[in-house]
Design an enzyme around this catalytic site. Structure first.
Site, PDB file in Angstrom:
ATOM      1  N   PRO A 128      24.403  51.638 -19.314  1.00  0.00           N
ATOM      2  CA  PRO A 128      23.857  51.133 -18.126  1.00  0.00           C
ATOM      3  C   PRO A 128      24.190  50.046 -17.438  1.00  0.00           C
ATOM      4  O   PRO A 128      24.388  49.709 -16.413  1.00  0.00           O
ATOM      5  CB  PRO A 128      22.287  51.190 -18.356  1.00  0.00           C
ATOM      6  N   ALA A 130      26.902  47.964 -19.153  1.00  0.00           N
ATOM      7  CA  ALA A 130      28.384  47.809 -19.326  1.00  0.00           C
ATOM      8  C   ALA A 130      29.572  48.452 -18.979  1.00  0.00           C
ATOM      9  O   ALA A 130      29.391  49.664 -19.684  1.00  0.00           O
ATOM     10  CB  ALA A 130      28.553  47.120 -20.480  1.00  0.00           C
ATOM     11  N   SER A 132      33.322  48.197 -16.716  1.00  0.00           N
ATOM     12  CA  SER A 132      34.235  47.563 -16.984  1.00  0.00           C
ATOM     13  C   SER A 132      34.542  46.388 -18.253  1.00  0.00           C
ATOM     14  O   SER A 132      35.350  46.235 -18.837  1.00  0.00           O
ATOM     15  CB  SER A 132      34.634  46.581 -15.697  1.00  0.00           C
ATOM     16  N   HIS A 342      42.443  67.724   9.427  1.00  0.00           N
ATOM     17  CA  HIS A 342      41.351  68.859   9.520  1.00  0.00           C
ATOM     18  C   HIS A 342      40.760  68.591  10.752  1.00  0.00           C
ATOM     19  O   HIS A 342      39.572  69.378  11.185  1.00  0.00           O
ATOM     20  CB  HIS A 342      40.709  69.493   8.315  1.00  0.00           C
ATOM     21  N   GLU A 367      37.272  55.011 -16.029  1.00  0.00           N
ATOM     22  CA  GLU A 367      38.379  54.876 -16.931  1.00  0.00           C
ATOM     23  C   GLU A 367      39.354  53.964 -16.351  1.00  0.00           C
ATOM     24  O   GLU A 367      40.364  53.910 -16.433  1.00  0.00           O
ATOM     25  CB  GLU A 367      39.040  56.130 -16.881  1.00  0.00           C
ATOM     26  N   GLU A 371      40.296  47.858  -9.804  1.00  0.00           N
ATOM     27  CA  GLU A 371      40.215  46.311 -10.031  1.00  0.00           C
ATOM     28  C   GLU A 371      40.836  45.885 -11.533  1.00  0.00           C
ATOM     29  O   GLU A 371      41.613  45.159 -11.501  1.00  0.00           O
ATOM     30  CB  GLU A 371      39.072  45.596  -9.700  1.00  0.00           C
TER      31      GLU A 371
HETATM   32  N1  CAA Z   1      45.050  50.314 -27.654  1.00  0.00           N
HETATM   33  C1  CAA Z   1      45.017  49.725 -28.774  1.00  0.00           C
HETATM   34  N2  CAA Z   1      44.541  48.535 -28.860  1.00  0.00           N
HETATM   35  C2  CAA Z   1      44.558  47.542 -27.693  1.00  0.00           C
HETATM   36  C3  CAA Z   1      44.720  48.143 -26.523  1.00  0.00           C
HETATM   37  C4  CAA Z   1      45.202  49.682 -26.440  1.00  0.00           C
HETATM   38  N3  CAA Z   1      45.457  50.035 -25.238  1.00  0.00           N
HETATM   39  N4  CAA Z   1      44.440  47.416 -25.706  1.00  0.00           N
HETATM   40  C5  CAA Z   1      44.156  46.293 -25.999  1.00  0.00           C
HETATM   41  N5  CAA Z   1      43.943  46.449 -27.350  1.00  0.00           N
HETATM   42  C6  CAA Z   1      43.685  45.427 -28.224  1.00  0.00           C
HETATM   43  C7  CAA Z   1      44.543  44.159 -28.034  1.00  0.00           C
HETATM   44  O1  CAA Z   1      45.768  44.223 -28.867  1.00  0.00           O
HETATM   45  C8  CAA Z   1      43.483  43.024 -28.733  1.00  0.00           C
HETATM   46  O2  CAA Z   1      43.843  42.975 -30.255  1.00  0.00           O
HETATM   47  P1  CAA Z   1      43.696  41.646 -30.992  1.00  0.00           P
HETATM   48  O3  CAA Z   1      42.329  41.067 -30.860  1.00  0.00           O
HETATM   49  O4  CAA Z   1      44.145  41.864 -32.270  1.00  0.00           O
HETATM   50  O5  CAA Z   1      44.708  40.551 -30.412  1.00  0.00           O
HETATM   51  C9  CAA Z   1      42.010  43.677 -28.588  1.00  0.00           C
HETATM   52  O6  CAA Z   1      42.418  45.012 -28.266  1.00  0.00           O
HETATM   53  C10 CAA Z   1      41.455  43.092 -27.308  1.00  0.00           C
HETATM   54  O7  CAA Z   1      42.411  43.341 -26.107  1.00  0.00           O
HETATM   55  P2  CAA Z   1      42.256  42.677 -24.870  1.00  0.00           P
HETATM   56  O8  CAA Z   1      42.477  40.990 -25.061  1.00  0.00           O
HETATM   57  O9  CAA Z   1      43.322  42.994 -23.882  1.00  0.00           O
HETATM   58  O10 CAA Z   1      41.143  42.861 -24.386  1.00  0.00           O
HETATM   59  P3  CAA Z   1      40.238  42.329 -23.178  1.00  0.00           P
HETATM   60  O11 CAA Z   1      38.908  41.997 -23.340  1.00  0.00           O
HETATM   61  O12 CAA Z   1      41.131  41.568 -22.387  1.00  0.00           O
HETATM   62  O13 CAA Z   1      40.207  43.927 -22.291  1.00  0.00           O
HETATM   63  C11 CAA Z   1      39.672  44.997 -20.205  1.00  0.00           C
HETATM   64  C12 CAA Z   1      39.568  43.769 -21.094  1.00  0.00           C
HETATM   65  C13 CAA Z   1      41.204  45.502 -20.303  1.00  0.00           C
HETATM   66  C14 CAA Z   1      39.068  44.748 -18.843  1.00  0.00           C
HETATM   67  C15 CAA Z   1      38.903  45.974 -21.172  1.00  0.00           C
HETATM   68  O14 CAA Z   1      37.631  45.631 -21.449  1.00  0.00           O
HETATM   69  C16 CAA Z   1      38.824  47.430 -20.297  1.00  0.00           C
HETATM   70  O15 CAA Z   1      39.803  48.300 -20.301  1.00  0.00           O
HETATM   71  N6  CAA Z   1      37.967  47.786 -19.386  1.00  0.00           N
HETATM   72  C17 CAA Z   1      37.483  48.953 -18.732  1.00  0.00           C
HETATM   73  C18 CAA Z   1      36.896  49.838 -19.790  1.00  0.00           C
HETATM   74  C19 CAA Z   1      36.962  51.305 -19.326  1.00  0.00           C
HETATM   75  O16 CAA Z   1      37.678  51.685 -18.964  1.00  0.00           O
HETATM   76  N7  CAA Z   1      35.860  52.060 -19.236  1.00  0.00           N
HETATM   77  C20 CAA Z   1      35.768  53.468 -19.126  1.00  0.00           C
HETATM   78  C21 CAA Z   1      35.211  54.291 -20.174  1.00  0.00           C
HETATM   79  S1  CAA Z   1      35.137  55.854 -19.937  1.00  0.00           S
HETATM   80  C22 CAA Z   1      33.425  56.425 -20.312  1.00  0.00           C
HETATM   81  O17 CAA Z   1      32.783  55.958 -21.371  1.00  0.00           O
HETATM   82  C23 CAA Z   1      32.815  57.403 -19.605  1.00  0.00           C
HETATM   83  C24 CAA Z   1      33.436  58.685 -19.960  1.00  0.00           C
HETATM   84  O18 CAA Z   1      32.899  59.846 -18.945  1.00  0.00           O
HETATM   85  C25 CAA Z   1      33.957  59.117 -21.090  1.00  0.00           C
END
Ligand code: CAA
Length: 406
Positions: A128, A130, A132, A342, A367, A371
């Site tokens: 709820p 968290a 992004s 349409h 996902e 932004e």
């Molecule tokens: N695969 C594996 N590891 C990864 C990775 C990937 N794609 N991307 C990053 N990592 C690793 C990095 O290598 C890093 O490792 P180290 O600590 O060893 O260096 C670690 O993860 C941290 O990475 P970042 O520094 O890149 O992390 P960040 O804090 O900068 O990420 C962010 C920020 C990109 C905003 C991320 O938090 C993000 O993608 N947020 C969006 C989340 C999202 O998409 N949520 C939707 C979920 S869907 C859902 O739950 C609903 C449903 O219906 C299923």
């Protein structure tokens, strides 16, 4: 470079298109109106082999490649987004993650029935408070002897109220939680029926009304230690690598939605008369149709590029993010243009395009919002972000091995 699809890819396209037109198209308008999820669709998709399309035969799947997954998502979303969303959580976010990170025992117990389409799965990171900010989740997992005790709430989870298996991300190290150090997170496979697990459905969504979206409440939910996916502390990386699978299916599905907008718009533009000619003869309508063609071709190339990288076993986080961002924006713009073409009819549910517009908005948010993907792309370009090798990489496609029974 070879841009031609193989005979197998063309067969996948035809099989999924026939399935979607026969099993989904006739009922979708009514289900969307009633906001009703058709559970039998899961069973039918399972029986058709769609739910395990890119999982090796030895793990219960059809043994096709990752590109086949994109094609299947395209064809499902050409008919309705709700069907593609099933693929995103069941295959993209859950099954591929078990395939990448699971032990042999976990694969046998959970991946095999999922790929065979007899058990249905989802993934739960979002809460709820968290979305992004993935490190901002509050769910916790406390180790007690041979099990973990999970507490927290997950929200906006597709298939929450229908899935049998859940991939749940939680903090297992409270000191690291306080410091927002992602290496304190872990991933857990949780079964429906686990004590302390409850799910619910969210009503009143703008789009994807024929899909199930809900919440999961974990109240001292007991999960066997054997259901820890990966190692303790790997939860964030597992969650992010799962999103590389989920976002791939969302980006590919968006191509199908653009295709649907284009087909509907071409049909209508050739029928509807204005100023003494079919509206397709008017240049501003042509411009909207030309842009749909442009978005479709760009989107498909971006999506297949990510699929090709997956097939090669190459890291594709950047390309997958680019495809997801570009294609979801493009699908939203195409749907808005399709409604415009349409005219007033597009504003009512007499035609499908109003549903396309409502359905297209969600994917610009979930996902990884538009932004977040823009930040990620800028960070790669500026040299602030680079991919590191993972302890478990997504296996490359191997036609012989993937078709083998053992
Ligand atoms: N695969 C594996 N590891 C990864 C990775 C990937 N794609 N991307 C990053 N990592 C690793 C990095 O290598 C890093 O490792 P180290 O600590 O060893 O260096 C670690 O993860 C941290 O990475 P970042 O520094 O890149 O992390 P960040 O804090 O900068 O990420 C962010 C920020 C990109 C905003 C991320 O938090 C993000 O993608 N947020 C969006 C989340 C999202 O998409 N949520 C939707 C979920 S869907 C859902 O739950 C609903 C449903 O219906 C299923």
């Amino acid at each position: 470079m070879d841009f031609t699809l193989t005979e197998e890819h063309q067969m996948v396209r035809k099989m999924v298109r026939d399935f979607a037109e026969k099993e989904i198209a006739p009922h979708i308008k009514e289900q969307d109106r009633k906001q009703e999820f058709d559970r039998s669709l899961l069973t039918k998709m399972g029986q058709q082999g769609i739910l395990g399309i890119c999982i090796p035969v030895k793990y219960g799947g059809a043994g096709m490649d990752y590109l086949s997954l994109a094609i299947a998502c395209e064809e499902l979303e050409r008919v309705d987004t709700a069907a593609r969303v099933i693929m995103s959580v069941h295959v993209g976010l859950n099954s591929l993650t078990l395939f990448q990170w699971g032990t042999q025992e976990q694969k046998q117990k959970y991946l095999v029935p999922q790929a065979a389409g007899v058990k249905f799965a989802t993934y739960a990171l979002t809460e709820p408070n968290a979305g992004s900010d993935a490190v901002g989740i509050q769910t916790t997992a406390r180790r007690e002897g041979d099990h973990y005790v999970l507490n927290g709430e997950k929200m906006w989870i597709s298939l929450a109220d229908v899935a049998d298996h859940f991939l749940i991300i939680a903090w297992s190290d409270m000191e690291k939680k306080r410091k927002r150090d992602h290496s304190g997170m872990s991933a857990f496979i949780v079964e429906r029926g686990s004590p302390g697990l409850a799910t619910d459905t969210i009503h009143g969504k703008l789009g994807v009304r024929a899909g199930n979206t809900g919440s999961i409440t974990l109240t001292d939910c007991v999960v066997p230690a054997a259901n820890l996916l990966g190692r303790e502390g790997e939860g964030f990386k597992i969650a992010m690598s799962a999103l590389d699978g989920g976002r791939y299916t969302v980006g590919a599905g968006a191509v199908g939605l653009i295709q649907a907008c284009l087909e509907a718009s071409v049909r209508y533009a050739n029928e509807r008369q204005a100023f003494g000619a079919p509206i397709g003869h008017h240049q501003l309508v042509q411009q909207m149709i030309a842009k749909m063609v442009q978005r479709l071709e760009i989107g498909r190339l971006l999506s297949y590029q990510a699929g090709w990288l997956k097939n090669q076993g190459k890291r594709n986080t950047r390309e997958t993010s680019l495809a997801k961002w570009t294609n979801c924006d493009a699908a939203f713009d195409s749907a808005a243009d399709a409604v415009q073409i349409h005219g007033a009819y597009g504003y009512s549910d007499e035609y499908d395009v109003e549903r396309y517009l409502r359905n297209s908005k969600g994917a610009v948010i979930y996902e990884g919002s538009r932004e977040i993907h823009q930040l990620v792309q800028a960070q790669y370009a500026l040299g602030y972000r680079e991919d590191k090798p993972l302890r478990c990489e997504l296996p490359a496609y191997d036609p012989e091995e993937w078709q083998s029974e053992s």
